[in-house]
Design an enzyme around this catalytic site. Structure first.
Site, PDB file in Angstrom:
ATOM      1  N   TYR A  34       0.825  -1.199   0.000  1.00 38.49           N
ATOM      2  CA  TYR A  34       0.000   0.000   0.000  1.00 38.49           C
ATOM      3  C   TYR A  34       0.862   1.253   0.000  1.00 38.49           C
ATOM      4  O   TYR A  34       2.087   1.186   0.212  1.00 38.49           O
ATOM      5  CB  TYR A  34      -0.969   0.000   1.189  1.00 38.49           C
ATOM      6  N   LYS A 147       6.373  -2.056   1.995  1.00 34.61           N
ATOM      7  CA  LYS A 147       5.159  -1.501   2.623  1.00 34.61           C
ATOM      8  C   LYS A 147       4.021  -2.495   2.408  1.00 34.61           C
ATOM      9  O   LYS A 147       3.115  -2.270   1.594  1.00 34.61           O
ATOM     10  CB  LYS A 147       4.861  -0.115   2.023  1.00 34.61           C
ATOM     11  N   GLU A 179      12.083   2.190  14.365  1.00 35.85           N
ATOM     12  CA  GLU A 179      11.185   3.261  13.905  1.00 35.85           C
ATOM     13  C   GLU A 179       9.952   3.227  14.799  1.00 35.85           C
ATOM     14  O   GLU A 179       9.944   2.565  15.837  1.00 35.85           O
ATOM     15  CB  GLU A 179      10.839   3.080  12.429  1.00 35.85           C
ATOM     16  N   LEU A 203      10.890   0.998   7.350  1.00 38.62           N
ATOM     17  CA  LEU A 203      10.293   1.418   6.082  1.00 38.62           C
ATOM     18  C   LEU A 203      11.043   2.672   5.612  1.00 38.62           C
ATOM     19  O   LEU A 203      11.243   3.591   6.407  1.00 38.62           O
ATOM     20  CB  LEU A 203       8.811   1.758   6.269  1.00 38.62           C
TER      21      LEU A 203
HETATM   22  N1  PLP Z   1       7.368   3.567   9.060  1.00 37.52           N
HETATM   23  C1  PLP Z   1       6.249   2.830   9.004  1.00 37.52           C
HETATM   24  C2  PLP Z   1       6.248   1.476   9.617  1.00 37.52           C
HETATM   25  C3  PLP Z   1       5.092   3.329   8.374  1.00 37.52           C
HETATM   26  O1  PLP Z   1       3.970   2.579   8.301  1.00 37.52           O
HETATM   27  C4  PLP Z   1       5.128   4.631   7.816  1.00 37.52           C
HETATM   28  C5  PLP Z   1       3.953   5.217   7.136  1.00 37.52           C
HETATM   29  O2  PLP Z   1       2.939   4.598   6.955  1.00 37.52           O
HETATM   30  C6  PLP Z   1       6.313   5.369   7.915  1.00 37.52           C
HETATM   31  C7  PLP Z   1       7.425   4.813   8.538  1.00 37.52           C
HETATM   32  C8  PLP Z   1       6.398   6.761   7.352  1.00 37.52           C
HETATM   33  O3  PLP Z   1       6.532   6.711   5.948  1.00 37.52           O
HETATM   34  P1  PLP Z   1       6.093   7.945   5.053  1.00 37.52           P
HETATM   35  O4  PLP Z   1       6.907   9.116   5.509  1.00 37.52           O
HETATM   36  O5  PLP Z   1       6.462   7.525   3.669  1.00 37.52           O
HETATM   37  O6  PLP Z   1       4.642   8.135   5.251  1.00 37.52           O
END
Ligand code: PLP
Length: 283
Positions: A34, A147, A179, A203
Site C-alpha cells: 500500500y 510496505k 522506527e 520502512l
Molecule cells: N514507518 C512505518 C512502519 C510506516 O507505516 C510509515 C507510514 O505509513 C512510515 C514509517 C512513514 O513513511 P512515510 O513518511 O512515507 O509516510
C-alpha cells in the site's frame, strides 16, 4: 461527488457502500502493498516518491502489476476528483496479488492484481502539539522495508499507545531503535540530525527522506546510523515523521519528559517541511 470516496479496479463510489470480492488475497494473507499521502487542492503530495516506493514494494513482493505510472496517477486522480472539497484529503491505495481461491502459493499467471483506493477529508495534527510515545520491543518480521499490508504488530503497538494516552509507539530491537509503528523517528543531538539507515528493519519513509534533504539545505549535518534507546532518551530533540502528520516533536516517552533542548533547529525543520508541502500542493 462523495465525502469519502472508494475505488476498486476502476469502480468508484461512496466508500461506505463499496464491496470487495471475497477471493481478494489481501483479505486472507495481507498479500499486497500500500501507499498513502495527503493532498491539498487535489494535488497528491510527493506522488512520484510514493510511486517509486510502490513499484519497489511490488518488485520485492513479486506482484505482476501491469499498470504504468501515468495510468496509476490518472486512476488516483479520478478518486481525488470525485471527493467533495476539503482543505486536505488523505489518499490511500493498495495493490493485492489478485482474486483467486485461497491458496498460499501464487495464483495462475492470468490472475490480475487488484487496485483499491480511497480518499477522505484529513486534518493534520497541529505541529505545536508534541507527541507522547510509548516504547516497545519491535516484534515485526524482517521485511519492514516493504510496505506490505501485514500490519498486526503495528496495530497492537498503536492500540497499546492509545490505551496509554499516547500518540505513537517507538519500537526497538534490543537496545537499537528502529522506527515507530507507522512513522520513522529521528533525533537531533549536538546539532546533527540522526536517523536509522534504510535497511530491512525500517520502512524507507518519504517524509524521512525529505527531512534529511531539508536538513542538508539548512546546513544541519545528517547521520544515517542506528541509535540506542539511551541515546533517544538523551536526544536534544526527537522528531517523528510520516506522510499523514509530517514532522512531529516528541515531548515524552513512557511518560518521561524528553527533548525540548534544540527548538531552533526543530522549528527550522518543521517550518521547512510545511513550506515544502504547501509549495508543492499549491493550486
Ligand atoms: N514507518 C512505518 C512502519 C510506516 O507505516 C510509515 C507510514 O505509513 C512510515 C514509517 C512513514 O513513511 P512515510 O513518511 O512515507 O509516510
Amino acid at each position: 461527488m462523495w465525502k469519502n470516496v472508494g475505488y476498486y479496479n476502476g469502480e468508484i463510489g461512496a466508500l461506505e457502500e463499496m464491496k470487495v470480492p471475497m477471493g481478494d488475497r489481501a483479505l486472507y494473507f495481507g498479500d499486497g502493498i500500500y501507499e498513502a499521502t495527503c493532498a491539498a487542492n487535489r494535488i497528491p503530495f510527493a506522488i512520484e516518491d510514493h510511486l517509486d516506493r510502490m513499484y519497489n514494494s511490488l518488485r520485492l513482493m513479486e506482484i505482476p502489476f501491469q499498470m504504468d505510472r501515468s495510468q496509476v496517477r490518472a486512476e488516483l486522480q479520478k478518486v481525488l476528483d470525485a471527493a467533495e472539497d476539503a482543505p486536505i484529503h488523505f489518499l490511500y491505495w493498495q495493490i493485492s496479488r489478485g482474486v483467486a481461491p485461497r491458496n498460499h502459493v501464487f495464483p495462475e499467471a492470468e490472475v490480475k492484481p487488484t487496485l483499491m483506493a480511497y480518499v477522505r477529508p484529513h486534518t493534520m495534527k497541529p505541529l505545536e502539539k508534541p507527541y507522547k510515545l510509548i516504547s516497545m520491543e519491535d516484534i515485526r518480521f524482517r521485511l519492514c522495508n516493504i510496505k506490505t499490508l501485514n500490519l498486526i504488530p503495528s496495530v497492537l503497538a498503536n492500540q497499546r499507545a492509545a490505551e496509554a494516552g499516547c500518540d505513537e509507539a517507538v519500537l526497538h530491537r534490543g537496545s537499537r531503535v528502529t522506527e515507530c509503528a507507522h512513522s520513522n523517528i529521528s533525533i537531533l543531538k549536538d546539532g546533527v540530525l540522526r536517523t536509522a539507515p534504510t535497511d530491512e528493519l525500517i520502512l524507507p519513509g518519504i517524509t524521512r527522506k525529505h527531512l534529511l534533504a531539508l536538513a542538508k539545505e539548512h546546513d544541519i549535518p545528517t547521520l544515517e546510523e542506528p541509535f540506542s534507546m539511551v541515546e533517544l532518551m538523551n536526544a536534544d530533540e526527537i522528531i517523528v515523521t510520516s506522510s499523514s502528520a509530517l514532522c512531529m516533536q516528541v515531548e515524552s516517552i513512557d511518560h518521561i519528559p524528553v527533548g525540548g533542548k534544540d527548538q531552533t533547529r526543530l522549528k527550522i525543520l518543521q517550518n521547512a517541511y510545511l513550506e515544502k508541502f504547501q509549495r508543492e500542493t499549491a493550486g
